[in-house]
Structure formats: structure tokens, C-alpha cells
Design an enzyme around this catalytic site. Structure first.
Site, PDB file in Angstrom:
ATOM      1  N   ARG A 265       1.091  -1.657  -0.238  1.00  0.00           N
ATOM      2  CA  ARG A 265      -0.312   0.335   0.139  1.00  0.00           C
ATOM      3  C   ARG A 265       0.671   1.380   0.303  1.00  0.00           C
ATOM      4  NH1 ARG A 265      -4.558   0.341   4.669  1.00  0.00           N
ATOM      5  NH2 ARG A 265      -2.952   1.028   5.724  1.00  0.00           N
TER       6      ARG A 265
ATOM      7  N   LYS B 279      -2.772   6.248   0.975  1.00  0.00           N
ATOM      8  CA  LYS B 279      -2.072   7.478   2.669  1.00  0.00           C
ATOM      9  C   LYS B 279      -1.519   8.203   2.981  1.00  0.00           C
ATOM     10  CE  LYS B 279      -2.060   4.857   7.101  1.00  0.00           C
ATOM     11  NZ  LYS B 279      -3.843   4.982   8.186  1.00  0.00           N
TER      12      LYS B 279
ATOM     13  N   GLU C 117     -15.764   6.308   4.936  1.00  0.00           N
ATOM     14  CA  GLU C 117     -14.877   5.833   6.144  1.00  0.00           C
ATOM     15  C   GLU C 117     -15.435   6.116   7.303  1.00  0.00           C
ATOM     16  OE1 GLU C 117     -11.603   4.886   5.723  1.00  0.00           O
ATOM     17  OE2 GLU C 117     -10.791   5.788   3.919  1.00  0.00           O
TER      18      GLU C 117
HETATM   19  N1  PLP Z   1      -9.467   4.725   6.353  1.00  0.00           N
HETATM   20  C1  PLP Z   1      -8.200   4.972   6.898  1.00  0.00           C
HETATM   21  C2  PLP Z   1      -8.674   6.389   6.344  1.00  0.00           C
HETATM   22  C3  PLP Z   1      -7.625   4.916   7.685  1.00  0.00           C
HETATM   23  O1  PLP Z   1      -6.462   5.864   8.100  1.00  0.00           O
HETATM   24  C4  PLP Z   1      -6.543   3.294   8.164  1.00  0.00           C
HETATM   25  C5  PLP Z   1      -5.899   3.561   8.880  1.00  0.00           C
HETATM   26  O2  PLP Z   1      -4.739   2.705   8.249  1.00  0.00           O
HETATM   27  C6  PLP Z   1      -8.082   2.399   7.870  1.00  0.00           C
HETATM   28  C7  PLP Z   1      -9.491   2.864   7.177  1.00  0.00           C
HETATM   29  C8  PLP Z   1      -8.115   1.206   8.275  1.00  0.00           C
HETATM   30  O3  PLP Z   1      -6.997   0.567   7.376  1.00  0.00           O
HETATM   31  P1  PLP Z   1      -5.922  -0.709   7.648  1.00  0.00           P
HETATM   32  O4  PLP Z   1      -7.093  -1.317   8.320  1.00  0.00           O
HETATM   33  O5  PLP Z   1      -5.188  -0.855   6.705  1.00  0.00           O
HETATM   34  O6  PLP Z   1      -4.777  -0.123   9.172  1.00  0.00           O
HETATM   35  C1  COI Z   2      -4.099   2.711  11.279  1.00  0.00           C
HETATM   36  O1  COI Z   2      -5.226   2.061  11.968  1.00  0.00           O
HETATM   37  O2  COI Z   2      -3.174   2.752  11.241  1.00  0.00           O
HETATM   38  C2  COI Z   2      -4.761   4.881  11.195  1.00  0.00           C
HETATM   39  O3  COI Z   2      -4.099   4.863  10.859  1.00  0.00           O
HETATM   40  C3  COI Z   2      -5.328   5.342  12.266  1.00  0.00           C
HETATM   41  C4  COI Z   2      -4.168   6.384  12.532  1.00  0.00           C
HETATM   42  C5  COI Z   2      -4.575   7.458  12.050  1.00  0.00           C
HETATM   43  C6  COI Z   2      -3.932   7.005  14.048  1.00  0.00           C
END
Ligand code: PLP
Ligand code: COI
Length: 341
Positions: A83, A185, A221
Site C-alpha cells: 500500500r 495514505k 469511511e
Molecule cells: N481508513 C482510514 C482513513 C485509515 O486511516 C485507516 C487506518 O489505516 C483505515 C481505513 C484502516 O486501514 P488498515 O486496516 O489497513 O489499518
Molecule cells: C491506523 O489504523 O493505522 C491508522 O492509520 C489510524 C491512525 C491515523 C491513527
């Protein structure tokens, strides 16, 4: 420097704490250097760095878990590496190879082993890799130099109370544009979320739910997490959109739902005026794990999902299986856990 063993593991909160070591690697003249561990947490960069002015930076978030047998495991770090590469391509930044990413993460976790919370404490070691565009620049163009860093910090639950239902509210603001950077991200998405979050928090909500930026009719989201809903027919539904961050936790849950629990899963539009189709809902992500959505307020109306005080059976079952895999209590699908030795 700190003595990790003295931390109050059960009450860490989601805060930064300094640890023993951090990782830095520099990119210049077309290549990353080997990278190394440093004690120092401060970076010295040019005032004219594109990361500071034009947001040319990105980050990742993953966790290290102290497992039942005492070993330390990372959960799907290859997915975070991939990612981050997607994000780098979107922002014209140099990619870090999967191998270098995982090696850097392992090095920092190993050097901070004493900060990996004990099994059973409910806490984990949060890992934050990031890349910033640095060097002298004033025009809106990519940086000529970059820094890739990884730091870690021990954390407790992201939402207060952990596995207890949270209250959310729909915001009129957007975190990303329809064809912008929502699916990657980058810090800019989070800068855009500060004000709506603050407004939601002042009104007593844990965070806000973002709708699709084009029509404002569909859920995108849930704060810094993805939405999951369970229908009356026991189907796990999650929104599909090019401006949602593809959550690694979410795709892991879809896999678990389908392959372990034999559920049907659907990635599709989730209309904000059709919340009645769900008997349970949750917010999922690395930091959030799965936080059950107790209620969602849309304008003047509050929609209660399963309950505002109790966790629904399907969300609970998915949560238990996911953390079971992460803590080494349940067999993990091939390649999901990478041990830090
Ligand atoms: N959506 C957003 C905006 C996030 O910052 C995160 C955190 O990483 C997620 C979703 C969840 O993604 P992940 O399960 O890969 O941590
Ligand atoms: C995560 O779940 O890793 C996120 O990015 C959330 C965070 C911005 C604290």
C-alpha cells in the site's frame, strides 16, 4: 530511553511514547541507502522541503503483537509495504521495496522488544513507517531527496473503552476528493479530517462518518477506519469506492467471514438512507481493530444498529477470530503472520 517493563500496559491510551531506537534511510541520486537504527527521534531537514509545503509525504500503520507463546508477530506487513508503494506512485515518490520495508520494521521492533506489551494486556506495539520529500525546493514539483523512517510506540485501544459500542455522526465535510488521494495514505487526507473530527468530538461522538464526496449519499469511511455492516441475511457488506483507503483489516475480515464462517461478503454501495438493512455495524482498521458502531446520527436522526451498549454476535465473532490470529491463538492463513526474531 525508557524501561518498557515499567509501563502501565493496561492503561496506555493511543499516545506517543519515546522508545529506544528508530530507523532512517535516505534517498538521493536515484537510490535508497542501506538505512540504519538511530536513537535520535529528531530529524533535521530543509525549510524548503516539499513535505512541509506541498504535502509530499505518506505513512503506514501496523502493529506488533506479543503472542501467546511469547514470540512477537507482525500482521500482514507485506500488505502495508504494497500500500505504501501504491501511495508513492500516486505522489511521485520513490518506492521502498517490500523487503526493505519489512526489514526496517523488524529492526525497529527487535530493538524495542521491551516495549512490545505483554500478551493479555490488550496493548500492542504500533508501528509507523513514513516517507517525506525533503531538500531545497520552491516550485510545485517532486522532491529531489527523501527520508524513509520507522518508529514504534506502545498503544492501547484507539477508541476509549476498546470493544464497546461507539457513537458516530455523519459530517458534511469530505476527507478526500472523488478522484483525489482518498485511496492512498497521505497526510493531507488526515489534515482535512481534523476539523470534522473536532466538531464531532465536541458534540460527544467518537468520530465522524464521511459520505462519498461526489453525491453525499453513500458511506465511505468511519473516521480513520473502514465501515462494515452485517445484514439481516448475515451478509458482510462494505462500501466500494475509489476514494476509500483499502483497509488491510477490512480485507482480512472479508476473508475470515467468507472462509471461516461461510458468510457471504459484498463490496458495494452503502446508502446512508438505507441503514435499516444492517443489524450490526463496525469500524475496522489497524488502530480501531473492530469497534462496534452503536449508533450513527444523520442530521437530526439517530440510527441505532445492534445496541448502544452491547456488542452484536457477528461483530464479536469476527473480532475474536481476528485477534485470535494476531495473538497466535488461532491458526493464521498462510503468510499472514511474520515473526520478529
Ligand atoms: N481508513 C482510514 C482513513 C485509515 O486511516 C485507516 C487506518 O489505516 C483505515 C481505513 C484502516 O486501514 P488498515 O486496516 O489497513 O489499518
Ligand atoms: C491506523 O489504523 O493505522 C491508522 O492509520 C489510524 C491512525 C491515523 C491513527
Amino acid at each position: 530511553m525508557g524501561n518498557g517493563a515499567n509501563l502501565d500496559w493496561e492503561n496506555l491510551g493511543f499516545l506517543y511514547r519515546e522508545t529506544n531506537a528508530n530507523y532512517v534511510s535516505y534517498w538521493k541520486d536515484g537510490a535508497w541507502d542501506e538505512g540504519k537504527l538511530v536513537e535520535e527521534k529528531m530529524l533535521t531537514i530543509s525549510m524548503a522541503s516539499p513535505a512541509l509545503h506541498y504535502g509530499q509525504q505518506c505513512f503506514e500503520g501496523l502493529k506488533a503483537y506479543r503472542r501467546k507463546d511469547g514470540t512477537i508477530g507482525l500482521f500482514r506487513p507485506d500488505q502495508n509495504a504494497k500500500r505504501m508503494q501504491d501511495t508513492c506512485r500516486r505522489l511521485l515518490m520513490p518506492e521502498v521495496s517490500e523487503e526493505k520495508f519489512i526489514e526496517a520494521v523488524k529492526m525497529v521492533v527487535k530493538a524495542n522488544e521491551e516495549f512490545v506489551p505483554p500478551y493479555g494486556s490488550g496493548a500492542t506495539l504500533y508501528i509507523r513507517p513514513f516517507i517525506i520529500g525533503v531538500g531545497d525546493n520552491i516550485g510545485v514539483k517532486p522532491a529531489t531527496e527523501y527520508i524513509f523512517c520507522v518508529f514504534v510506540t506502545p498503544v492501547g485501544p484507539y477508541f476509549k473503552g476498546g470493544m464497546t459500542p461507539i457513537k458516530m455522526v455523519v459530517t458534511d465535510y469530505d476527507r478526500a476528493a472523488p478522484h483525489g488521494t482518498g485511496a492512498v495514505k497521505v497526510g493531507g487526507n488526515y489534515a482535512a479530517s481534523l476539523l470534522p473530527h473536532e466538531i464531532a468530538a465536541k458534540e460527544g461522538y467518537s468520530d465522524c462518518v464521511y459520505l462519498d464526496p461526489k453525491t453525499h449519499t453513500k458511506i465511505e469511511e468511519v473516521g480513520a477506519a473502514n465501515f462494515i455492516g452485517i445484514t439481516k441475511e448475515n451478509v458482510l457488506v462494505t462500501p466500494k469506492s475509489p476514494s476509500i483507503l483499502p483497509s488491510i483489516t477490512k480485507y482480512s475480515l472479508l476473508y475470515i467471514a467468507e472462509n471461516i464462517f461461510g458468510m457471504k461478503v459484498e463490496e458495494r454501495d452503502v446508502y446512508i438512507n438505507n441503514l435499516d438493512e444492517f443489524v450490526e455495524a463496525g469500524a475496522c482498521g489497524t488502530a480501531a481493530v473492530i469497534s462496534p458502531l452503536g449508533s450513527l446520527t444523520v442530521g437530526d436522526e439517530k440510527h441505532v444498529f445492534y445496541s448502544e451498549t452491547e456488542v452484536g454476535p457477528v461483530v464479536k465473532k469476527l473480532y475474536n477470530h481476528l485477534i485470535g490470529i494476531q495473538y497466535g491463538e488461532v491458526e493464521a492463513p498462510e503468510g499472514w503472520i511474520v515473526e520478529v526474531k
